[in-house]
Design a protein around this motif. Structure first.
Motif, short mmCIF file in Angstrom:
data_model
loop_
_atom_site.label_atom_id
_atom_site.label_comp_id
_atom_site.label_asym_id
_atom_site.label_seq_id
_atom_site.Cartn_x
_atom_site.Cartn_y
_atom_site.Cartn_z
N HIS A 24 -7.96 -15.52 -34.11
CA HIS A 24 -6.73 -15.38 -34.41
C HIS A 24 -6.52 -13.91 -34.13
O HIS A 24 -7.54 -13.36 -34.44
N SER A 25 -5.38 -13.53 -33.54
CA SER A 25 -5.22 -12.08 -33.18
C SER A 25 -3.54 -11.60 -33.52
O SER A 25 -2.88 -12.32 -32.87
N THR A 26 -3.36 -10.78 -34.36
CA THR A 26 -2.04 -10.45 -34.90
C THR A 26 -2.08 -8.99 -34.32
O THR A 26 -2.52 -7.99 -34.97
N PRO A 27 -1.01 -8.61 -33.38
CA PRO A 27 -0.94 -7.22 -33.02
C PRO A 27 -0.12 -6.56 -33.95
O PRO A 27 0.69 -7.02 -34.63
N SER A 28 -0.37 -5.20 -33.94
CA SER A 28 0.47 -4.55 -34.87
C SER A 28 1.68 -3.98 -34.16
O SER A 28 1.94 -4.29 -33.17
N ARG A 29 2.37 -3.25 -34.87
CA ARG A 29 3.77 -2.88 -34.31
C ARG A 29 3.51 -1.77 -33.23
O ARG A 29 4.23 -1.76 -32.12
N HIS B 20 -1.69 -9.03 -50.35
CA HIS B 20 -2.38 -7.85 -50.78
C HIS B 20 -1.33 -6.61 -50.05
O HIS B 20 -1.07 -5.71 -50.66
N ASP B 21 -1.04 -6.86 -48.78
CA ASP B 21 -0.32 -5.93 -48.08
C ASP B 21 0.77 -6.85 -47.27
O ASP B 21 0.25 -7.20 -46.10
N PRO B 22 1.81 -6.73 -47.60
CA PRO B 22 2.80 -7.69 -47.04
C PRO B 22 3.58 -7.21 -45.73
O PRO B 22 4.23 -7.72 -45.25
N THR B 23 3.17 -6.07 -45.51
CA THR B 23 3.64 -5.35 -44.24
C THR B 23 3.44 -6.22 -42.97
O THR B 23 2.32 -6.60 -42.63
N TYR B 24 4.49 -6.42 -42.38
CA TYR B 24 4.32 -7.31 -41.03
C TYR B 24 5.37 -6.99 -39.97
O TYR B 24 6.61 -6.86 -40.47
N PRO B 25 5.18 -6.77 -38.68
CA PRO B 25 3.58 -6.73 -38.28
C PRO B 25 2.68 -5.93 -39.07
O PRO B 25 3.07 -4.69 -39.39
N PRO B 26 1.27 -6.10 -38.99
CA PRO B 26 0.35 -5.12 -39.70
C PRO B 26 0.54 -3.82 -39.12
O PRO B 26 0.94 -3.55 -38.11
#
Length: 434
Positions: free
Chosen positions: A217-222, A408-414
């Motif tokens: 899995h890979s989630t890109p940041s903003r 823990h950290d709801p910021t999305y995108p991370p």
């Protein structure tokens, strides 16, 4: 005849000036010209032409805040390429920041001591300061020299300059907002291109083997960072596994990971051993990029016939092995980050994987996810979580830990890219893929 000559001279002067200082026409014409003007250079041109033709100002010096240098910059006129940076702590600049209307330069004597700006304006023969301020900031000011033919600035001139100053502030603000919007569009396009490069480099799906299950899995940041992972099938049947994080953000990071992946695949397909792969990769990156650009990288090769996994870690977060008996091992052996220092050597190590062993690879976007109290998720918490859920399938482990991180950290995108590979050994090793 002297009285007659004086009368003719006065009449001519008053008529000449009046036809050039019809304030209403000047204001209306200036307003029409700048109302939809967003080019800062063109705006400076209109300001200069208006003041020179209507008030007969000989020289105009622009001092405007420059976002690119974070300071005020003095220019002679729109044709001048030379510029002088004015420090914000300059005493005269601080004095001008207190002004609300056009002010004669000689009346600012309290702010001239030890001021480089004051010395510069004195040298250029400045007579009048025209501040340009919005509700919060000093956008800059115009420094006007004497008028042509020895004319003095009249009360009407000062009033006209006050009105024009307000229009200049509006026009400058609009121009700056327009330039900022263009820059945002450019950055958005760059981020979009960088993200596409990043996505194109990722595998469409993990390979499938009877001897193990793999999920990734890979989630890109903003802002798009430099995470990537890859699976490389070798001719001898071994499977190469890589996870990496390039320094920087945006397009530079995307190009860095593209270059790193290309070098890695070339070295792997050349049949080099793992320590040589990392050594050659490091040297190629050092030769082609600056020392500020580097990559943390983990690369290993899994022998699906025997269960041996050989690896080297180049400054990356330690992958975790949770054994069947719940003991934990960290894959640390290797060397420094690649791309920063020349002539580095690396060491590889082998570990034997057994039935029900779980391997967990990740980037620092996972371990450094931070809550409102500035507490990181931490590698220790990752280890404990994987150990607790080792009986689950790799895809489930990834889903569960991502949910826990978002609590823990709801910021999305991370804030940073988050990349994970999870692998679990099945009943035995087979020679073929599914």
């Amino acid at each position: 005849f002297q009285p007659i000559n004086n009368w003719i001279d006065e009449f001519t002067r008053s008529f000449f000036i009046r036809t050039r200082t019809d304030h209403r026409n000047v204001i209306e014409r200036f307003s029409r010209q700048v109302i939809s003007l967003f080019d800062p250079a063109k705006l400076r041109q209109i300001i200069e032409e208006t003041l020179k033709t209507t008030l007969l100002v000989e020289d105009i010096f622009f001092v405007l805040y420059d976002d690119s240098v974070g300071e005020y910059v003095l220019r002679q006129d729109r044709f001048s390429q030379s510029r002088k940076i004015i420090k914000r702590e300059d005493l005269l600049l601080r004095g001008i920041n207190q002004l609300d209307s056009p002010t004669f330069f000689h009346s600012l004597s309290d702010f001239k001591k030890d001021s480089e700006l004051a010395d510069e304006l004195e040298r250029r023969g400045v007579k009048l300061i025209l501040p340009m301020k919005d509700s919060e900031h000093l956008l800059g000011f115009l420094a006007l020299s004497a008028k042509a033919a020895g004319y003095n600035y009249s009360t009407e001139d000062i009033n006209l300059l006050g009105v024009l100053s307000n229009q200049m502030v509006t026009a400058l603000t609009n121009a700056r907002l327009y330039v900022d919007s263009l820059e945002r569009i450019r950055l958005q396009e760059e981020v979009s291109m960088a993200r596409q490069i990043q996505l194109d480099l990722l595998p469409t799906a993990p390979p499938k083997y009877d001897c193990m299950n793999i999920s990734a899995h890979s989630t890109p940041s903003r802002t798009v960072g430099g995470d990537f992972y890859d699976f490389i099938k070798k001719d001898d049947g071994r499977l190469g596994i890589c996870i990496a994080d390039a320094s920087g953000k945006g397009m530079p990071a995307a190009l860095m990971i593209a270059q790193t992946q290309a070098i890695l695949k070339s070295e792997v397909h050349n049949g080099n051993p793992i320590d040589v792969i990392l050594r050659n990769m490091n040297q190629q990156l050092v030769n082609s990029s600056s020392s500020e650009k580097y990559v943390t990288l983990f690369y290993g090769e899994f022998d699906i016939q025997t269960g041996w996994f050989e690896f080297a870690n180049a400054g990356h977060n330690y992958p975790i092995i949770v054994r069947q008996d719940c003991s934990v091992e960290f894959l640390k052996t290797g060397g420094p980050i690649v791309g920063a220092l020349p002539m580095m050597n690396y060491t590889s190590e082998k570990v034997k994987l057994q039935k029900d062993d779980v391997m967990f690879f990740f980037t620092d976007g996972l371990s450094e996810a931070m809550n409102d109290r500035e507490e990181e998720y931490t590698e220790e918490r990752i280890q404990a979580f994987v150990s607790e859920h080792k009986s689950k399938e790799p895809g489930d482990i990834i889903d569960l830990i991502l949910k826990d991180v978002r609590k823990h950290d709801p910021t999305y995108p991370p804030r940073d890219d988050t990349t994970i590979i999870s692998l679990k050994i099945n009943n035995g090793f087979e020679l073929h893929e599914r």
